[in-house]
Design an enzyme around this catalytic site. Structure first.
Site, PDB file in Angstrom:
ATOM      1  N   ASP A 124     -11.971   7.042   4.565  1.00  0.00           N
ATOM      2  CA  ASP A 124     -10.486   6.911   5.256  1.00  0.00           C
ATOM      3  C   ASP A 124     -10.142   5.480   5.407  1.00  0.00           C
ATOM      4  OD1 ASP A 124      -8.436   7.564   6.823  1.00  0.00           O
ATOM      5  OD2 ASP A 124      -9.288   7.816   8.597  1.00  0.00           O
ATOM      6  N   LYS A 158       0.804  -1.190   0.040  1.00  0.00           N
ATOM      7  CA  LYS A 158       0.104   0.062  -0.146  1.00  0.00           C
ATOM      8  C   LYS A 158       0.829   1.327   0.058  1.00  0.00           C
ATOM      9  CE  LYS A 158      -3.147   2.584   3.238  1.00  0.00           C
ATOM     10  NZ  LYS A 158      -4.001   2.459   4.492  1.00  0.00           N
ATOM     11  N   ARG A 161      -7.645  -0.569   1.584  1.00  0.00           N
ATOM     12  CA  ARG A 161      -8.218  -1.878   1.122  1.00  0.00           C
ATOM     13  C   ARG A 161      -8.759  -1.565  -0.134  1.00  0.00           C
ATOM     14  NH1 ARG A 161     -12.394  -2.057   6.316  1.00  0.00           N
ATOM     15  NH2 ARG A 161     -10.519  -0.883   7.003  1.00  0.00           N
ATOM     16  N   LYS A 218      -9.681  12.915   8.845  1.00  0.00           N
ATOM     17  CA  LYS A 218      -9.064  12.462  10.057  1.00  0.00           C
ATOM     18  C   LYS A 218      -8.942  13.641  11.105  1.00  0.00           C
ATOM     19  CE  LYS A 218      -5.946   8.930   8.491  1.00  0.00           C
ATOM     20  NZ  LYS A 218      -6.282   7.813   9.365  1.00  0.00           N
ATOM     21  N   ASP A 276      -2.362  10.289   3.820  1.00  0.00           N
ATOM     22  CA  ASP A 276      -3.784   9.966   3.914  1.00  0.00           C
ATOM     23  C   ASP A 276      -4.546  10.921   5.066  1.00  0.00           C
ATOM     24  OD1 ASP A 276      -6.253   8.581   4.522  1.00  0.00           O
ATOM     25  OD2 ASP A 276      -5.442   6.879   5.719  1.00  0.00           O
TER      26      ASP A 276
HETATM   27  N1  BES Z   1      -3.732   4.537   7.149  1.00  0.00           N
HETATM   28  C1  BES Z   1      -4.928   4.340   7.972  1.00  0.00           C
HETATM   29  C2  BES Z   1      -4.403   3.416   9.184  1.00  0.00           C
HETATM   30  C3  BES Z   1      -3.611   3.663  10.359  1.00  0.00           C
HETATM   31  C4  BES Z   1      -3.974   4.202  11.285  1.00  0.00           C
HETATM   32  C5  BES Z   1      -2.107   3.557   9.883  1.00  0.00           C
HETATM   33  C6  BES Z   1      -2.939   4.645  12.501  1.00  0.00           C
HETATM   34  C7  BES Z   1      -1.476   3.914  10.993  1.00  0.00           C
HETATM   35  C8  BES Z   1      -1.719   4.526  12.267  1.00  0.00           C
HETATM   36  C9  BES Z   1      -6.027   3.732   7.319  1.00  0.00           C
HETATM   37  O1  BES Z   1      -5.912   4.016   5.880  1.00  0.00           O
HETATM   38  C10 BES Z   1      -7.329   4.233   8.092  1.00  0.00           C
HETATM   39  O2  BES Z   1      -7.461   5.266   8.213  1.00  0.00           O
HETATM   40  N2  BES Z   1      -8.073   3.326   8.703  1.00  0.00           N
HETATM   41  C11 BES Z   1      -9.016   3.380   9.351  1.00  0.00           C
HETATM   42  C12 BES Z   1     -10.230   2.428   9.167  1.00  0.00           C
HETATM   43  C13 BES Z   1     -11.374   3.010   9.416  1.00  0.00           C
HETATM   44  C14 BES Z   1     -12.323   3.818   8.889  1.00  0.00           C
HETATM   45  C15 BES Z   1     -12.424   1.404   9.238  1.00  0.00           C
HETATM   46  C16 BES Z   1      -8.668   3.213  10.802  1.00  0.00           C
HETATM   47  O3  BES Z   1      -8.068   2.364  11.238  1.00  0.00           O
HETATM   48  O4  BES Z   1      -9.239   3.948  11.753  1.00  0.00           O
HETATM   49 ZN    ZN Z   2      -4.531   4.795   5.059  1.00  0.00          ZN
HETATM   50 ZN    ZN Z   3      -7.397   6.007   5.886  1.00  0.00          ZN
END
Ligand code: BES
Ligand code: ZN
Ligand code: ZN
Length: 512
Positions: free
Chosen positions: A364, A282, A368, A294, A287
């Site tokens: 966010d 990825k 995936r 966020k 992000d």
């Molecule tokens: N890049 C983030 C995951 C992440 C979070 C990586 C903290 C490193 C540190 C990912 O794209 C994301 O934002 N995931 C969300 C998913 C949720 C919206 C289902 C998450 O983990 O909060």
């Molecule tokens: Zn991400």
């Molecule tokens: Zn994300």
């Protein structure tokens, strides 16, 4: 002026410890050891008992990565001797050796040392082959000395013009030198591959975006001899890679799918066969969360959301440098996730490359979405295995903390190979479930799938979602969200991108 990356050159020498001529010699000592190990007796004698003295005074206990520097008086080849703690002998593992070398190199760097001798392995009772030891020490020194300094006007290099460090593994036992050297050669490639991955990952979002990451991959391919193909936004649209396109739609820097290929000789006969392994990473170059934005606290750390892709670059670099006799493909889906008037939105329905439709409920959960296109593409190549790496979920951080990455997959043998590689490489993984129950939670009422579930088991539902795109190809997914970067400095490692998974996947590939 941007600072050049520091070079660390490792060699092996069969010289006696007290005869090694450098700026510092690091030796390892176990915690609570009674007296000096046989390997250090002669050095201590030449140093007029300086080592024994430190132990007697109780200034050094041998706890893992503890250090003490002694100054010798002319008879010893080195003006400084550094003691490095190896921790308790009974708990000692290969990674302890890697860490002790890292600690020595990192401490030496801070002291301005440019010629460092390492004899951290000769502490009596280190039950490792010379080859394993040589590799781990070399990796540790190269990784330990690394700091990301590209944007520092005054780098912390003690005013030196040449920032090369000459590291010498000092081994008086002639029988061990060949093995140490064999390991050293592997360790150089892996350490450098890992640091390369760290440097790209550490670069900020205003420098690395999907097109510039693709150019970096092309440059790498030219340098090390890999095939490289870049799919730009038009090509992605022709191919129906609408997941990658949707995630990148809010940014002026358009998405890319980067493909690197190494065709080792073992496969040259069977031209029709698919790759041995496709490694997928990825690479969200930043992000923000997109429309589902966020919170601003620590959002700067989301430049590290490209770390899985950077690991693929580091792996492919090492695969090429070692001329591995395998057919390996690296796939890096890359996009920038930003909110704007062109962004994809919650509620959008996207037809992914696989043909499956996807209801976006949260922009966010974008990793995936880009990965499902890349994984479906990877599966089409009919490889023997797919391994993906992604900073996929905050839930994985909560579940495992920072010491293990989450390991998921559809194939027990593949998972166990990766677990073995984790023990050897020190990039630790912990097996997690992602079977039908989790997958059922990812079904949408109005499309084939949706991209979020509830908050429960978020790392597992995300993995189950990915698993739907690989068909029956053996597949493993490594959620590196917690281990990809760190803001905690260790004696053996600096802050920023860690380069996690480069050593892990290389160990897996090399043991095939
Ligand atoms: N890049 C983030 C995951 C992440 C979070 C990586 C903290 C490193 C540190 C990912 O794209 C994301 O934002 N995931 C969300 C998913 C949720 C919206 C289902 C998450 O983990 O909060
Ligand atoms: Zn991400
Ligand atoms: Zn994300």
């Amino acid at each position: 002026m941007a600072k050049k990356a520091k070079r660390t050159i490792v060699t092996v020498s069969g010289v006696r410890l007290d005869k090694y001529k450098g700026d510092m010699l690091a030796v390892g000592l176990f915690e609570g050891a009674k007296g000096l190990p046989a390997e250090l007796v002669q050095l201590d004698k030449t140093a007029d008992g300086a080592l024994k003295n430190v132990l007697k005074l109780g200034d050094f206990s041998g706890k893992a990565n503890e250090t003490a520097v002694l100054y010798t008086s002319g008879k010893v080849g080195c003006k400084r001797i550094m003691l490095v703690g190896l921790g308790q002998n009974g708990k000692f593992k290969l990674d302890g050796l890697r860490q002790s070398a890292g600690t020595a190199a990192r401490t030496a760097e801070k002291l301005g040392v440019t010629r460092l001798g390492l004899a951290v392995h000769g502490a009596g009772g280190v039950k490792l082959s010379a080859e394993q030891a040589g590799q781990a020490i070399t990796e540790g020194a190269i990784i330990g000395r690394y700091d990301y300094q590209e944007y520092l006007s005054e780098a912390k290099d003690n005013g030196r013009k040449d920032t090369t460090m000459q590291v010498t593994i000092v081994e008086p036992k002639a029988s061990a030198v060949t093995g140490l050297n064999r390991g050293r050669r592997v360790g150089m490639v892996l350490g450098e591959g890992q640091n390369y991955a760290r440097t790209i990952a550490n670069k900020p979002g205003n420098e690395i975006n999907p097109p510039s990451l693709a150019r970096e991959a092309q440059k790498l391919a030219r340098e090390v001899g890999l095939k490289c193909k870049i799919f730009d936004e038009r090509k992605l649209s022709d191919m129906g890679m609408n997941g990658i396109l949707a995630v990148g739609s809010g940014s002026a820097s358009k998405p890319r799918l980067i493909m690197l290929e190494h065709k080792g000789r073992r496969t040259s006969g069977a031209r029709k066969a698919g790759p041995d392994v496709v490694v997928v990473g990825k690479a969200i170059t930043f992000d923000s969360g997109g429309i589902s934005i966020k919170p601003s606290e620590k959002m700067e750390e989301m430049k590290f959301d490209k770390t899985g892709g950077c690991a693929v670059l580091g792996i492919m670099r090492a695969v090429a440098a070692m001329k591995l006799p395998l057919h390996v493909v690296g796939l890096i889906p890359s996009a920038e996730n930003l909110p704007s008037h062109t962004s994809y939105r919650p509620g959008d329905i996207v037809r992914t490359y696989s043909g499956k439709t996807l209801e976006v409920q949260n922009t966010d959960a974008e990793g995936r979405i880009i990965l499902c296109d890349a994984l479906a593409y990877a599966a089409k190549m009919k490889p023997k295995a797919i391994v993906d790496m992604a900073t996929l979920t905050g839930a994985c951080v909560v579940a495992l903390g920072v010491h293990y990455a989450g390991l998921f997959g559809n194939n027990a043998a593949l998972k166990s190979e990766l677990e073995k590689a984790a023990q050897v490489s020190g990039d630790l993984v912990w097996g997690m479930p992602s079977d039908e129950g989790y997958f059922a939670e990812m079904k949408s009422k109005i499309a084939d799938l949706k991209n979020i579930s509830n908050r429960k088991g978020g790392a597992c539902t995300a993995a189950a979602f990915l698993g739907d795109f690989v068909g029956d190809v053996p597949w493993a997914h490594i959620d590196i969200a917690a281990v990809a970067d760190t803001d905690v400095e260790k004696p053996y490692r600096g802050v920023g991108a860690t380069g996690f998974a480069v050593r892990l996947v290389m160990e897996y590939l090399r043991s095939k």
